[in-house]
Design a protein around this motif. Structure first.
Motif, mmCIF file in Angstrom:
data_model
loop_
_atom_site.group_PDB
_atom_site.id
_atom_site.type_symbol
_atom_site.label_atom_id
_atom_site.label_comp_id
_atom_site.label_asym_id
_atom_site.label_seq_id
_atom_site.Cartn_x
_atom_site.Cartn_y
_atom_site.Cartn_z
ATOM 1 N N ALA A 191 1.001 -1.230 -0.050
ATOM 2 C CA ALA A 191 -0.060 -0.019 -0.232
ATOM 3 C C ALA A 191 0.833 1.236 0.022
ATOM 4 O O ALA A 191 0.630 2.410 -0.736
ATOM 5 C CB ALA A 191 -0.811 -0.054 1.209
ATOM 6 N N ALA A 192 1.908 1.249 0.717
ATOM 7 C CA ALA A 192 2.748 2.543 0.917
ATOM 8 C C ALA A 192 3.604 2.747 -0.449
ATOM 9 O O ALA A 192 3.644 3.993 -0.922
ATOM 10 C CB ALA A 192 3.750 2.158 1.710
ATOM 11 N N HIS A 193 4.053 1.661 -1.219
ATOM 12 C CA HIS A 193 4.498 1.686 -2.562
ATOM 13 C C HIS A 193 3.671 2.286 -3.700
ATOM 14 O O HIS A 193 4.020 3.273 -4.256
ATOM 15 C CB HIS A 193 5.030 0.296 -3.157
ATOM 16 C CG HIS A 193 5.333 0.365 -4.340
ATOM 17 N ND1 HIS A 193 6.707 0.609 -4.876
ATOM 18 C CD2 HIS A 193 4.755 -0.053 -5.555
ATOM 19 C CE1 HIS A 193 6.864 0.425 -6.054
ATOM 20 N NE2 HIS A 193 5.567 0.053 -6.499
ATOM 21 N N PHE A 194 2.326 1.770 -3.472
ATOM 22 C CA PHE A 194 1.323 2.390 -4.215
ATOM 23 C C PHE A 194 0.893 3.889 -4.239
ATOM 24 O O PHE A 194 1.128 4.751 -4.936
ATOM 25 C CB PHE A 194 -0.107 1.551 -4.281
ATOM 26 C CG PHE A 194 0.268 0.330 -4.976
ATOM 27 C CD1 PHE A 194 0.762 0.203 -6.309
ATOM 28 C CD2 PHE A 194 -0.565 -1.007 -4.603
ATOM 29 C CE1 PHE A 194 0.980 -1.123 -6.894
ATOM 30 C CE2 PHE A 194 -0.502 -2.065 -5.130
ATOM 31 C CZ PHE A 194 0.398 -2.142 -6.134
ATOM 32 N N HIS A 195 0.975 4.246 -2.863
ATOM 33 C CA HIS A 195 0.594 5.569 -2.378
ATOM 34 C C HIS A 195 1.690 6.410 -2.746
ATOM 35 O O HIS A 195 1.641 7.509 -3.467
ATOM 36 C CB HIS A 195 0.539 5.659 -0.925
ATOM 37 C CG HIS A 195 0.424 6.955 -0.321
ATOM 38 N ND1 HIS A 195 -0.812 7.691 -0.762
ATOM 39 C CD2 HIS A 195 0.756 7.787 0.444
ATOM 40 C CE1 HIS A 195 -0.993 8.754 -0.300
ATOM 41 N NE2 HIS A 195 0.219 8.842 0.539
ATOM 42 N N GLN A 196 2.906 5.980 -2.731
ATOM 43 C CA GLN A 196 4.301 7.034 -3.292
ATOM 44 C C GLN A 196 4.066 7.167 -4.787
ATOM 45 O O GLN A 196 4.343 8.511 -5.080
ATOM 46 C CB GLN A 196 5.556 6.192 -2.865
ATOM 47 C CG GLN A 196 6.682 7.108 -3.103
ATOM 48 C CD GLN A 196 7.888 6.345 -3.196
ATOM 49 O OE1 GLN A 196 7.982 5.314 -2.439
ATOM 50 N NE2 GLN A 196 9.127 6.966 -3.294
ATOM 51 N N SER A 197 4.077 6.444 -5.604
ATOM 52 C CA SER A 197 3.922 6.516 -7.005
ATOM 53 C C SER A 197 2.498 7.214 -7.247
ATOM 54 O O SER A 197 2.595 8.045 -8.208
ATOM 55 C CB SER A 197 3.797 5.346 -7.857
ATOM 56 O OG SER A 197 2.659 4.504 -7.450
ATOM 57 N N ASP A 198 1.467 6.999 -6.581
ATOM 58 C CA ASP A 198 0.323 7.893 -7.118
ATOM 59 C C ASP A 198 0.344 9.169 -6.706
ATOM 60 O O ASP A 198 -0.262 10.185 -7.384
ATOM 61 C CB ASP A 198 -1.030 7.255 -6.017
ATOM 62 C CG ASP A 198 -1.225 5.772 -6.459
ATOM 63 O OD1 ASP A 198 -0.877 5.338 -7.422
ATOM 64 O OD2 ASP A 198 -2.117 5.298 -5.840
ATOM 65 N N SER A 199 1.090 9.370 -5.301
ATOM 66 C CA SER A 199 1.317 10.766 -4.813
ATOM 67 C C SER A 199 2.120 11.769 -5.769
ATOM 68 O O SER A 199 1.674 12.801 -6.179
ATOM 69 C CB SER A 199 2.053 11.007 -3.327
ATOM 70 O OG SER A 199 1.253 10.455 -2.407
ATOM 71 N N GLU A 200 3.004 10.991 -6.515
ATOM 72 C CA GLU A 200 3.975 11.630 -7.518
ATOM 73 C C GLU A 200 2.930 12.219 -8.810
ATOM 74 O O GLU A 200 3.306 13.087 -9.332
ATOM 75 C CB GLU A 200 5.048 10.699 -8.070
ATOM 76 C CG GLU A 200 6.236 10.627 -6.779
ATOM 77 C CD GLU A 200 7.077 9.331 -7.271
ATOM 78 O OE1 GLU A 200 6.958 8.752 -8.314
ATOM 79 O OE2 GLU A 200 7.915 9.431 -6.441
ATOM 80 N N LEU A 201 2.208 11.027 -9.158
ATOM 81 C CA LEU A 201 1.224 11.248 -10.316
ATOM 82 C C LEU A 201 0.424 12.685 -9.875
ATOM 83 O O LEU A 201 0.281 13.305 -10.720
ATOM 84 C CB LEU A 201 0.308 10.029 -10.378
ATOM 85 C CG LEU A 201 -0.588 10.190 -11.717
ATOM 86 C CD1 LEU A 201 -0.146 10.061 -12.852
ATOM 87 C CD2 LEU A 201 -1.887 9.109 -11.305
ATOM 88 N N PHE A 202 -0.098 12.791 -8.874
ATOM 89 C CA PHE A 202 -1.269 13.700 -8.311
ATOM 90 C C PHE A 202 -0.227 15.165 -8.574
ATOM 91 O O PHE A 202 -0.800 16.083 -8.998
ATOM 92 C CB PHE A 202 -1.875 13.408 -7.025
ATOM 93 C CG PHE A 202 -2.978 12.624 -7.340
ATOM 94 C CD1 PHE A 202 -4.226 12.511 -8.186
ATOM 95 C CD2 PHE A 202 -3.057 11.545 -6.414
ATOM 96 C CE1 PHE A 202 -4.884 11.501 -8.349
ATOM 97 C CE2 PHE A 202 -3.886 10.209 -6.444
ATOM 98 C CZ PHE A 202 -4.964 10.431 -7.436
#
Length: 423
Positions: A191-202
């Motif tokens: 979950a932390a891994h996905f959140h990091q890449s998603d945050s970069e996207l946003f």
């Protein structure tokens, strides 16, 4: 009836005629006692052709039994009825769906004398909903059967959509994933891994194509090629992701890379890759000032071994020697087969004294431990050259040339020995 009353009734009738809904009343026998213009438009008749007649004149009652049943329910129970009603209209020979409200009409003595109804045609809406439902079903079939894991999330990490492959990957039904936050249903690290890449996207607001590596609950490493696209819906920042598992492709690529860098017989690095790694270690040693040792070794009289015992036995000697060498080295040391029976070793952060001990240990072990082959036990002794990086070494190639000279001298001096510091 006074003129004023007539005027008010006329105004009321005009108002009812301009309402989009069908408005009507019936007596206890189901005969129409009032219809507005919308009803007349449905039947394509004049008022005098409708009033006093029941629904058998306008609907195919064999296909419109709901009309009779709903009217009877209202007039027998006195309850207000609100539901959808499907009627088959004779003049147009088509089925029409209405949202109806039917209420009983009472006389002064509170006796039911008929009913009053309002009907809104929702046929187009239901047809559209049916088409949308059908299209959604088709879309789900497509999305559930494509190779990609497809999902939608908002910036609060809440899942808005997942296809069947995502649900299967998470081990949960779709209904439990939609509306849930990723940190509540996924392992913490994932979950932390996905959140990091998603945050970069946003943060960037731009389409993102990345390679993602995650470890599932069984400890298996999975590789994905993911495309994430940001979008905004009703002020809600969201993303749609398409992740295709490329684990097999990744592993195949790694196999090709390993094959390109590996000696097929011993599994050690080959000469090309050894030189590539050695040059990096050389540059690092120059920058850090740390000592760097280079060793080259050759099996003594290897041709005799092949001639006496055969090439299969010679291959077994090479493979066993490779294992023996690995057993005498550290993890950071770099070992390669750089020729037929010739091996090379880079020893980073290693002093001359330490490197000499390693070289002598290898030589001593090989001189007294025979290698078992199908033909016979073979004693494969080795000659070793050893050099250290010197200040006047501009490149790794200069070390390589010096260690070749050291190895040559070891053979010239009678083999089964270590020769160092030849310049």
């Amino acid at each position: 009836m006074t003129a004023e009353l007539k005027k008010r009734i006329a105004i009321l009738e005009r108002m009812l005629d301009n309402v989009g809904a069908c408005i009507f009343s019936k007596d206890l026998d189901g005969r129409y006692t009032y219809v507005n213009q919308a009803v007349l438009n449905v039947f394509d008749l004049n008022e005098e052709d409708v009033l006093g007649k029941d629904d058998s004149h306008f609907f195919n009652l064999a296909k419109s039994q709901e009309v009779i049943e709903n009217d009877r329910a209202v007039m027998q129970t006195g309850k207000v009825l609100e539901k959808e009603e499907t009627n088959f209209v004779k003049p147009f020979n088509k089925e029409v769906t209405y949202h109806i409200v039917k209420k009983p009409i009472y006389d002064e003595d509170s006796n039911i004398i008929g009913l009053f109804g309002i009907a809104n045609d929702v046929s187009e809406q239901r047809e559209l909903e049916s088409k949308v439902h059908e299209q959604n079903e088709l879309l789900d079939i497509v999305l559930d059967n494509v190779a990609a894991h497809i999902y939608m999330k908002d910036d609060a990490r809440e899942f808005m959509y997942v296809n069947a492959k995502v649900a299967s990957l998470f081990g949960l039904p779709v209904s439990q994933i939609i509306g849930a936050k990723e940190q509540d249903i996924l392992p913490e690290e994932m979950a932390a891994h996905f959140h990091q890449s998603d945050s970069e996207l946003f943060a960037s607001g731009k389409k993102q194509t990345i390679e993602e590596t995650v470890t599932d609950e069984s400890g298996n490493t999975r590789h994905y090629l993911s495309v994430k696209v940001p979008f905004e819906q009703q002020g809600r920042r969201s993303l749609i992701g398409f992740s295709t598992e490329v684990t097999e492709l990744y592993e195949l690529k790694e196999q090709f890379r390993k094959q390109a860098n590996t000696d097929y017989l011993t599994g050690l690095y080959n000469r090309r890759y050894f030189v590539e790694v050695a040059e990096r270690e050389f540059k690092q040693a120059v920058r850090s000032g740390e000592p760097l040792a280079l060793m080259s070794l050759d099996i003594d009289h290897f041709k005799r071994i092949n001639d006496k015992f055969g090439h299969p036995a010679g291959d077994e000697v090479l493979k066993t020697l490779a294992k023996n060498l690995i057993g005498n080295l550290r993890e950071e040391d770099v070992l390669a087969r750089i020729g037929g029976e010739e091996f090379a070793i880079i020893l980073p952060h290693t002093s001359f004294e330490q490197a000499s001990k390693v070289a002598e240990r290898i030589r001593d072990y090989q001189s007294c431990h025979a290698i078992a082959t199908e033909q016979d036990d073979v004693l494969a002794k080795v000659s070793i050259g050893l050099v250290m990086r010197e200040h006047d070494d501009d490149t790794f190639d200069s070390m390589f040339k010096r260690v070749d000279k050291a190895l040559y001298q070891a053979k010239e001096q009678g083999r089964n020995r270590v020769v160092a510091h030849v310049s």
